[in-house]
Design a protein around this motif. Structure first.
Motif, PDB file in Angstrom:
ATOM      1  N   HIS A   1       9.360   6.802   1.889  1.00  0.00           N
ATOM      2  CA  HIS A   1       8.909   5.663   0.953  1.00  0.00           C
ATOM      3  C   HIS A   1       8.361   4.568   1.821  1.00  0.00           C
ATOM      4  CE1 HIS A   1       8.953   3.862  -3.159  1.00  0.00           C
ATOM      5  NE2 HIS A   1       9.239   2.691  -2.471  1.00  0.00           N
ATOM      6  N   VAL A   2       8.950   4.091   2.928  1.00  0.00           N
ATOM      7  CA  VAL A   2       8.413   3.099   3.965  1.00  0.00           C
ATOM      8  C   VAL A   2       7.081   3.556   4.296  1.00  0.00           C
ATOM      9  CG1 VAL A   2       8.772   1.986   6.210  1.00  0.00           C
ATOM     10  CG2 VAL A   2      10.488   1.904   4.397  1.00  0.00           C
ATOM     11  N   ALA A   3       6.784   4.953   4.562  1.00  0.00           N
ATOM     12  CA  ALA A   3       5.629   5.513   5.152  1.00  0.00           C
ATOM     13  C   ALA A   3       4.570   5.338   4.163  1.00  0.00           C
ATOM     14  CB  ALA A   3       5.836   7.049   5.701  1.00  0.00           C
ATOM     15  N   ARG A   4       4.902   5.632   2.846  1.00  0.00           N
ATOM     16  CA  ARG A   4       3.760   5.257   1.912  1.00  0.00           C
ATOM     17  C   ARG A   4       3.572   3.875   1.557  1.00  0.00           C
ATOM     18  NH1 ARG A   4       4.234   5.576  -3.269  1.00  0.00           N
ATOM     19  NH2 ARG A   4       6.472   5.253  -3.448  1.00  0.00           N
ATOM     20  N   GLY A   5       4.453   2.809   1.913  1.00  0.00           N
ATOM     21  CA  GLY A   5       4.237   1.336   2.063  1.00  0.00           C
ATOM     22  C   GLY A   5       3.181   1.109   2.971  1.00  0.00           C
ATOM     23  N   LEU A   6       3.462   1.733   4.281  1.00  0.00           N
ATOM     24  CA  LEU A   6       2.599   1.293   5.305  1.00  0.00           C
ATOM     25  C   LEU A   6       1.246   1.827   5.181  1.00  0.00           C
ATOM     26  CD1 LEU A   6       5.036   2.159   8.508  1.00  0.00           C
ATOM     27  CD2 LEU A   6       4.239  -0.021   7.704  1.00  0.00           C
ATOM     28  N   VAL A   7       0.913   3.043   4.623  1.00  0.00           N
ATOM     29  CA  VAL A   7      -0.270   3.360   4.460  1.00  0.00           C
ATOM     30  C   VAL A   7      -1.018   2.762   3.412  1.00  0.00           C
ATOM     31  CG1 VAL A   7      -1.616   5.447   3.580  1.00  0.00           C
ATOM     32  CG2 VAL A   7       0.234   5.868   5.269  1.00  0.00           C
TER      33      VAL A   7
ATOM     34  N   GLY B   1      -1.234  -0.967   4.286  1.00  0.00           N
ATOM     35  CA  GLY B   1      -2.125  -1.217   5.458  1.00  0.00           C
ATOM     36  C   GLY B   1      -3.539  -1.019   5.164  1.00  0.00           C
ATOM     37  N   SER B   2      -3.874   0.095   4.227  1.00  0.00           N
ATOM     38  CA  SER B   2      -5.221   0.277   3.732  1.00  0.00           C
ATOM     39  C   SER B   2      -5.929  -0.652   3.174  1.00  0.00           C
ATOM     40  CB  SER B   2      -5.248   1.444   2.814  1.00  0.00           C
ATOM     41  OG  SER B   2      -4.759   2.599   3.646  1.00  0.00           O
ATOM     42  N   VAL B   3      -5.093  -1.511   2.273  1.00  0.00           N
ATOM     43  CA  VAL B   3      -5.628  -2.551   1.505  1.00  0.00           C
ATOM     44  C   VAL B   3      -6.020  -3.569   2.462  1.00  0.00           C
ATOM     45  CG1 VAL B   3      -5.126  -4.265  -0.246  1.00  0.00           C
ATOM     46  CG2 VAL B   3      -4.461  -1.834  -0.487  1.00  0.00           C
TER      47      VAL B   3
ATOM     48  N   LEU C   1     -13.780   1.169   0.402  1.00  0.00           N
ATOM     49  CA  LEU C   1     -13.258   2.544   0.214  1.00  0.00           C
ATOM     50  C   LEU C   1     -12.016   2.940   0.569  1.00  0.00           C
ATOM     51  CD1 LEU C   1     -16.751   4.225   1.206  1.00  0.00           C
ATOM     52  CD2 LEU C   1     -16.003   3.676  -1.045  1.00  0.00           C
ATOM     53  N   LEU C   2     -11.554   1.823   1.503  1.00  0.00           N
ATOM     54  CA  LEU C   2      -9.959   2.118   1.841  1.00  0.00           C
ATOM     55  C   LEU C   2      -9.115   1.684   0.683  1.00  0.00           C
ATOM     56  CD1 LEU C   2      -9.951   0.814   5.547  1.00  0.00           C
ATOM     57  CD2 LEU C   2      -9.609   3.259   4.760  1.00  0.00           C
ATOM     58  N   ILE C   3      -9.384   0.701  -0.295  1.00  0.00           N
ATOM     59  CA  ILE C   3      -8.656   0.425  -1.413  1.00  0.00           C
ATOM     60  C   ILE C   3      -8.003   1.411  -2.141  1.00  0.00           C
ATOM     61  CG2 ILE C   3      -8.725  -1.080  -3.317  1.00  0.00           C
ATOM     62  CD1 ILE C   3     -10.280  -2.933  -1.952  1.00  0.00           C
ATOM     63  N   PRO C   4      -8.833   2.446  -2.689  1.00  0.00           N
ATOM     64  CA  PRO C   4      -8.285   3.569  -3.442  1.00  0.00           C
ATOM     65  C   PRO C   4      -7.330   4.450  -2.648  1.00  0.00           C
ATOM     66  CG  PRO C   4     -10.868   3.445  -3.609  1.00  0.00           C
ATOM     67  CD  PRO C   4     -10.411   2.749  -2.676  1.00  0.00           C
ATOM     68  N   VAL C   5      -7.286   4.262  -1.190  1.00  0.00           N
ATOM     69  CA  VAL C   5      -6.484   5.085  -0.488  1.00  0.00           C
ATOM     70  C   VAL C   5      -5.185   4.361  -0.599  1.00  0.00           C
ATOM     71  CG1 VAL C   5      -5.908   5.634   1.749  1.00  0.00           C
ATOM     72  CG2 VAL C   5      -8.047   6.165   1.181  1.00  0.00           C
TER      73      VAL C   5
ATOM     74  N   VAL D   1      -4.095   2.553  -2.925  1.00  0.00           N
ATOM     75  CA  VAL D   1      -3.772   2.355  -4.334  1.00  0.00           C
ATOM     76  C   VAL D   1      -2.995   3.424  -4.624  1.00  0.00           C
ATOM     77  CG1 VAL D   1      -4.318   2.207  -6.956  1.00  0.00           C
ATOM     78  CG2 VAL D   1      -5.376   0.447  -5.243  1.00  0.00           C
ATOM     79  N   LEU D   2      -3.543   4.534  -4.075  1.00  0.00           N
ATOM     80  CA  LEU D   2      -3.034   5.908  -4.206  1.00  0.00           C
ATOM     81  C   LEU D   2      -1.569   6.122  -3.529  1.00  0.00           C
ATOM     82  CD1 LEU D   2      -3.359   9.019  -5.359  1.00  0.00           C
ATOM     83  CD2 LEU D   2      -4.440   9.625  -3.222  1.00  0.00           C
ATOM     84  N   ALA D   3      -1.551   5.697  -2.527  1.00  0.00           N
ATOM     85  CA  ALA D   3      -0.108   5.469  -1.706  1.00  0.00           C
ATOM     86  C   ALA D   3       0.895   4.638  -2.059  1.00  0.00           C
ATOM     87  CB  ALA D   3      -0.633   5.123  -0.199  1.00  0.00           C
ATOM     88  N   LEU D   4       0.288   3.517  -2.732  1.00  0.00           N
ATOM     89  CA  LEU D   4       1.431   3.003  -3.499  1.00  0.00           C
ATOM     90  C   LEU D   4       1.651   3.267  -4.922  1.00  0.00           C
ATOM     91  CD1 LEU D   4       0.248  -0.770  -2.140  1.00  0.00           C
ATOM     92  CD2 LEU D   4       2.067   0.632  -1.513  1.00  0.00           C
ATOM     93  N   ARG D   5       0.972   4.426  -5.290  1.00  0.00           N
ATOM     94  CA  ARG D   5       0.972   4.977  -6.794  1.00  0.00           C
ATOM     95  C   ARG D   5       0.600   3.827  -7.707  1.00  0.00           C
ATOM     96  NH1 ARG D   5       6.776   8.139  -6.203  1.00  0.00           N
ATOM     97  NH2 ARG D   5       5.845   9.669  -4.540  1.00  0.00           N
TER      98      ARG D   5
END
Length: 83
Positions: A15-21, A24-26, A42-46, A48-52
């Motif tokens: 869960h923390v890894a998903r948050g970092l990605v 971090g991407s945003v 273009l990193l924003i969709p990455v 948003v996807l990681a944070l669901r």
């Protein structure tokens, strides 16, 4: 979301890894605008996807993941309480 209607992940590190990605991407998307221009967005969709899709939901999921197994809901006569 997980199949059970929960925001929780299988483990806290995951869960923390998903948050970092996600976060971090945003943040990187905006921080890199001076260097890469609008292409960095273009990193924003990455993220948003990681944070669901929802940063607040990620935080709720972290709380659920950490507390999994410690808090249980008990419903009696239509009144539910955490125990």
């Amino acid at each position: 979301m997980a199949g059970n209607g929960s925001f929780a992940s299988k483990s806290v590190p995951r869960h923390v890894a998903r948050g970092l990605v996600g976060f971090g991407s945003v943040v990187a998307a905006f921080a890199l605008i001076p260097m890469f221009g609008w292409w960095s967005l273009l990193l924003i969709p990455v993220g948003v996807l990681a944070l669901r899709g929802c940063p607040a939901c990620w935080v709720i999921g972290l709380i659920e993941t950490v507390s999994r197994g410690r808090l249980q809901r008990e419903c009696v006569d239509g009144v539910c309480r955490l125990r």
